[in-house]
Design a protein around this motif. Structure first.
Motif, PDB file in Angstrom:
ATOM      1  N   LYS A  92      45.190 146.766-127.380  1.00 10.34           N
ATOM      2  CA  LYS A  92      45.248 145.414-126.807  1.00 10.34           C
ATOM      3  C   LYS A  92      43.877 145.109-126.235  1.00 10.34           C
ATOM      4  O   LYS A  92      42.993 145.959-126.211  1.00 10.34           O
ATOM      5  N   SER A  93      43.729 143.911-125.721  1.00  8.58           N
ATOM      6  CA  SER A  93      42.475 143.604-125.034  1.00  8.58           C
ATOM      7  C   SER A  93      42.431 144.393-123.727  1.00  8.58           C
ATOM      8  O   SER A  93      43.466 144.782-123.179  1.00  8.58           O
ATOM      9  N   SER A  94      41.227 144.642-123.233  1.00  6.70           N
ATOM     10  CA  SER A  94      41.068 145.381-121.977  1.00  6.70           C
ATOM     11  C   SER A  94      41.805 144.685-120.839  1.00  6.70           C
ATOM     12  O   SER A  94      42.423 145.334-120.003  1.00  6.70           O
ATOM     13  N   ARG A  95      41.758 143.371-120.832  1.00  2.00           N
ATOM     14  CA  ARG A  95      42.415 142.592-119.772  1.00  2.00           C
ATOM     15  C   ARG A  95      43.935 142.788-119.813  1.00  2.00           C
ATOM     16  O   ARG A  95      44.576 143.004-118.794  1.00  2.00           O
ATOM     17  N   GLU A  96      44.524 142.714-121.016  1.00  2.00           N
ATOM     18  CA  GLU A  96      45.977 142.914-121.147  1.00  2.00           C
ATOM     19  C   GLU A  96      46.386 144.330-120.734  1.00  2.00           C
ATOM     20  O   GLU A  96      47.380 144.515-120.028  1.00  2.00           O
ATOM     21  N   SER A  97      45.604 145.309-121.160  1.00  2.00           N
ATOM     22  CA  SER A  97      45.907 146.695-120.783  1.00  2.00           C
ATOM     23  C   SER A  97      45.791 146.887-119.279  1.00  2.00           C
ATOM     24  O   SER A  97      46.633 147.555-118.661  1.00  2.00           O
ATOM     25  N   LEU A  98      44.755 146.302-118.691  1.00  4.60           N
ATOM     26  CA  LEU A  98      44.555 146.410-117.239  1.00  4.60           C
ATOM     27  C   LEU A  98      45.743 145.832-116.481  1.00  4.60           C
ATOM     28  O   LEU A  98      46.293 146.475-115.576  1.00  4.60           O
ATOM     29  N   ILE A  99      46.171 144.644-116.854  1.00 12.33           N
ATOM     30  CA  ILE A  99      47.309 144.000-116.184  1.00 12.33           C
ATOM     31  C   ILE A  99      48.576 144.844-116.352  1.00 12.33           C
ATOM     32  O   ILE A  99      49.339 145.037-115.402  1.00 12.33           O
ATOM     33  N   GLU A 100      48.780 145.373-117.546  1.00 17.24           N
ATOM     34  CA  GLU A 100      49.972 146.199-117.813  1.00 17.24           C
ATOM     35  C   GLU A 100      49.972 147.472-116.947  1.00 17.24           C
ATOM     36  O   GLU A 100      50.982 147.827-116.337  1.00 17.24           O
ATOM     37  N   PHE A 101      48.817 148.163-116.875  1.00 14.31           N
ATOM     38  CA  PHE A 101      48.741 149.407-116.089  1.00 14.31           C
ATOM     39  C   PHE A 101      48.838 149.143-114.589  1.00 14.31           C
ATOM     40  O   PHE A 101      49.438 149.930-113.853  1.00 14.31           O
ATOM     41  N   MET A 102      48.252 148.039-114.137  1.00 12.30           N
ATOM     42  CA  MET A 102      48.357 147.695-112.715  1.00 12.30           C
ATOM     43  C   MET A 102      49.813 147.423-112.336  1.00 12.30           C
ATOM     44  O   MET A 102      50.291 147.881-111.297  1.00 12.30           O
ATOM     45  N   GLU A 103      50.512 146.700-113.179  1.00 14.26           N
ATOM     46  CA  GLU A 103      51.921 146.384-112.900  1.00 14.26           C
ATOM     47  C   GLU A 103      52.782 147.648-112.975  1.00 14.26           C
ATOM     48  O   GLU A 103      53.686 147.839-112.159  1.00 14.26           O
ATOM     49  N   GLU A 104      52.500 148.518-113.940  1.00 14.56           N
ATOM     50  CA  GLU A 104      53.242 149.770-114.043  1.00 14.56           C
ATOM     51  C   GLU A 104      53.039 150.627-112.786  1.00 14.56           C
ATOM     52  O   GLU A 104      53.989 151.217-112.259  1.00 14.56           O
ATOM     53  N   THR A 105      51.812 150.690-112.285  1.00 14.37           N
ATOM     54  CA  THR A 105      51.522 151.454-111.069  1.00 14.37           C
ATOM     55  C   THR A 105      52.260 150.866-109.877  1.00 14.37           C
ATOM     56  O   THR A 105      52.841 151.600-109.069  1.00 14.37           O
ATOM     57  N   ARG A 106      52.265 149.548-109.762  1.00  8.57           N
ATOM     58  CA  ARG A 106      52.978 148.899-108.661  1.00  8.57           C
ATOM     59  C   ARG A 106      54.471 149.209-108.739  1.00  8.57           C
ATOM     60  O   ARG A 106      55.103 149.551-107.743  1.00  8.57           O
ATOM     61  N   LYS A 107      55.047 149.137-109.938  1.00  7.71           N
ATOM     62  CA  LYS A 107      56.477 149.443-110.103  1.00  7.71           C
ATOM     63  C   LYS A 107      56.792 150.887-109.740  1.00  7.71           C
ATOM     64  O   LYS A 107      57.803 151.166-109.100  1.00  7.71           O
ATOM     65  N   LEU A 108      55.923 151.821-110.167  1.00 10.31           N
ATOM     66  CA  LEU A 108      56.146 153.231-109.843  1.00 10.31           C
ATOM     67  C   LEU A 108      56.079 153.473-108.334  1.00 10.31           C
ATOM     68  O   LEU A 108      56.861 154.255-107.792  1.00 10.31           O
ATOM     69  N   ALA A 109      55.165 152.795-107.657  1.00 12.68           N
ATOM     70  CA  ALA A 109      55.078 152.938-106.196  1.00 12.68           C
ATOM     71  C   ALA A 109      56.314 152.357-105.521  1.00 12.68           C
ATOM     72  O   ALA A 109      56.891 152.958-104.609  1.00 12.68           O
ATOM     73  N   TYR A 110      56.756 151.197-105.991  1.00 18.93           N
ATOM     74  CA  TYR A 110      57.900 150.531-105.349  1.00 18.93           C
ATOM     75  C   TYR A 110      59.252 151.114-105.760  1.00 18.93           C
ATOM     76  O   TYR A 110      60.271 150.745-105.193  1.00 18.93           O
ATOM     77  N   LYS A 111      59.272 152.052-106.716  1.00 16.69           N
ATOM     78  CA  LYS A 111      60.511 152.781-107.004  1.00 16.69           C
ATOM     79  C   LYS A 111      60.960 153.580-105.785  1.00 16.69           C
ATOM     80  O   LYS A 111      62.129 153.885-105.630  1.00 16.69           O
ATOM     81  N   HIS A 112      60.006 153.919-104.925  1.00 17.63           N
ATOM     82  CA  HIS A 112      60.301 154.702-103.725  1.00 17.63           C
ATOM     83  C   HIS A 112      60.841 153.838-102.583  1.00 17.63           C
ATOM     84  O   HIS A 112      61.164 154.363-101.517  1.00 17.63           O
ATOM     85  N   SER A 113      60.944 152.529-102.798  1.00 17.92           N
ATOM     86  CA  SER A 113      61.396 151.642-101.714  1.00 17.92           C
ATOM     87  C   SER A 113      62.839 151.907-101.299  1.00 17.92           C
ATOM     88  O   SER A 113      63.246 151.542-100.203  1.00 17.92           O
ATOM     89  N   ILE A 114      63.617 152.572-102.146  1.00 11.72           N
ATOM     90  CA  ILE A 114      65.005 152.907-101.794  1.00 11.72           C
ATOM     91  C   ILE A 114      65.029 153.837-100.582  1.00 11.72           C
ATOM     92  O   ILE A 114      65.826 153.661 -99.672  1.00 11.72           O
ATOM     93  N   LYS A 115      64.142 154.834-100.570  1.00 10.10           N
ATOM     94  CA  LYS A 115      64.084 155.805 -99.471  1.00 10.10           C
ATOM     95  C   LYS A 115      63.018 155.471 -98.437  1.00 10.10           C
ATOM     96  O   LYS A 115      63.032 156.001 -97.337  1.00 10.10           O
ATOM     97  N   ALA A 116      62.067 154.624 -98.800  1.00  7.64           N
ATOM     98  CA  ALA A 116      60.928 154.344 -97.921  1.00  7.64           C
ATOM     99  C   ALA A 116      61.314 153.421 -96.774  1.00  7.64           C
ATOM    100  O   ALA A 116      62.174 152.554 -96.919  1.00  7.64           O
ATOM    101  N   ASP A 117      60.645 153.635 -95.644  1.00  5.88           N
ATOM    102  CA  ASP A 117      60.790 152.727 -94.509  1.00  5.88           C
ATOM    103  C   ASP A 117      59.873 151.520 -94.689  1.00  5.88           C
ATOM    104  O   ASP A 117      60.202 150.415 -94.275  1.00  5.88           O
ATOM    105  N   ALA A 118      58.709 151.760 -95.294  1.00  5.05           N
ATOM    106  CA  ALA A 118      57.741 150.689 -95.536  1.00  5.05           C
ATOM    107  C   ALA A 118      56.765 151.153 -96.606  1.00  5.05           C
ATOM    108  O   ALA A 118      56.568 152.352 -96.807  1.00  5.05           O
ATOM    109  N   ILE A 119      56.159 150.186 -97.295  1.00  6.15           N
ATOM    110  CA  ILE A 119      55.098 150.480 -98.259  1.00  6.15           C
ATOM    111  C   ILE A 119      53.922 149.574 -97.907  1.00  6.15           C
ATOM    112  O   ILE A 119      54.032 148.349 -97.976  1.00  6.15           O
TER     113      ILE A 119
END
Length: 194
Positions: A92-119
């Motif tokens: 893909k274009s670098s921009r599309e890949s960047l947006i996809e990886f940034m969103e994937e990282t955000r989702k992986l971090a927020y998967k912990h929101s079930i147990k987390a007190d805050a992020i």
């Protein structure tokens, strides 16, 4: 029968004079080494400093990814997973890949929101080395207390996740988290691209 009752009362009264105080619950003492750092080898498309008491291992879960590593601190059961993507080689274009990886990282971090007190999200910028990113500090009994991504926005994308291989109990793990977090911040601040 009366004699046995008197003996029982005397034994009961004598036996109850000693007070019992339970021992407070304690945790094992954790000894931490002195902090000193070394830069990782030049064989990766990224470079940063890691603590001398850690070791770098190839990510055995992803053997096809030659630039994925784990920074391991065995004495504290700590692993920092580092994954790397070349944004130009993703089909893909670098921009599309960047947006996809940034969103994937955000989702992986927020998967912990079930147990987390805050992020808490913190933006990181080092224009001199062309390193930009976001740090996610996850508070509470989550499996990963810290995650991050770093990029130059055109070619490089590096993602990191800090794990402690123990049952998440924030009270007993807090000393280890407080000890390792500055090492991760140092890793982030010293990142540059090869």
């Amino acid at each position: 029968m009366k004699v046995w009752q008197i003996v029982f009362v005397i034994i009961f009264l004598v036996g109850c004079t000693e007070t019992y105080t339970p021992k407070p619950r304690g945790f094992f003492r954790i000894d931490f080494p002195e902090k000193s750092y070394t830069s990782i080898a030049d064989k990766y498309p990224y470079k940063f400093e890691v603590p001398d008491y850690s070791s770098i291992e190839k990510d055995y879960r992803n053997p096809n990814q030659s630039n994925w590593i784990n920074i391991v601190v065995p004495n504290n059961k700590v692993e920092i997973h580092i994954s790397y993507y070349d944004l130009k080689n993703q089909g893909k274009s670098s921009r599309e890949s960047l947006i996809e990886f940034m969103e994937e990282t955000r989702k992986l971090a927020y998967k912990h929101s079930i147990k987390a007190d805050a992020i808490d999200e913190q933006i990181f910028m080092n224009p001199g080395q062309k390193v930009y990113g976001t740090i996610y500090k996850i508070q509470g009994n989550a499996a990963s207390p810290m995650q991050f991504f770093l990029t130059d926005s055109t070619k490089h994308f590096l993602r990191g996740a800090f794990y402690i291989r123990e049952v998440p109990d924030i009270d007993s793990l807090r000393p280890v988290i407080n000890f390792i977090e500055p090492d991760i911040i140092r890793l982030i601040e010293t990142t540059s691209w090869n």
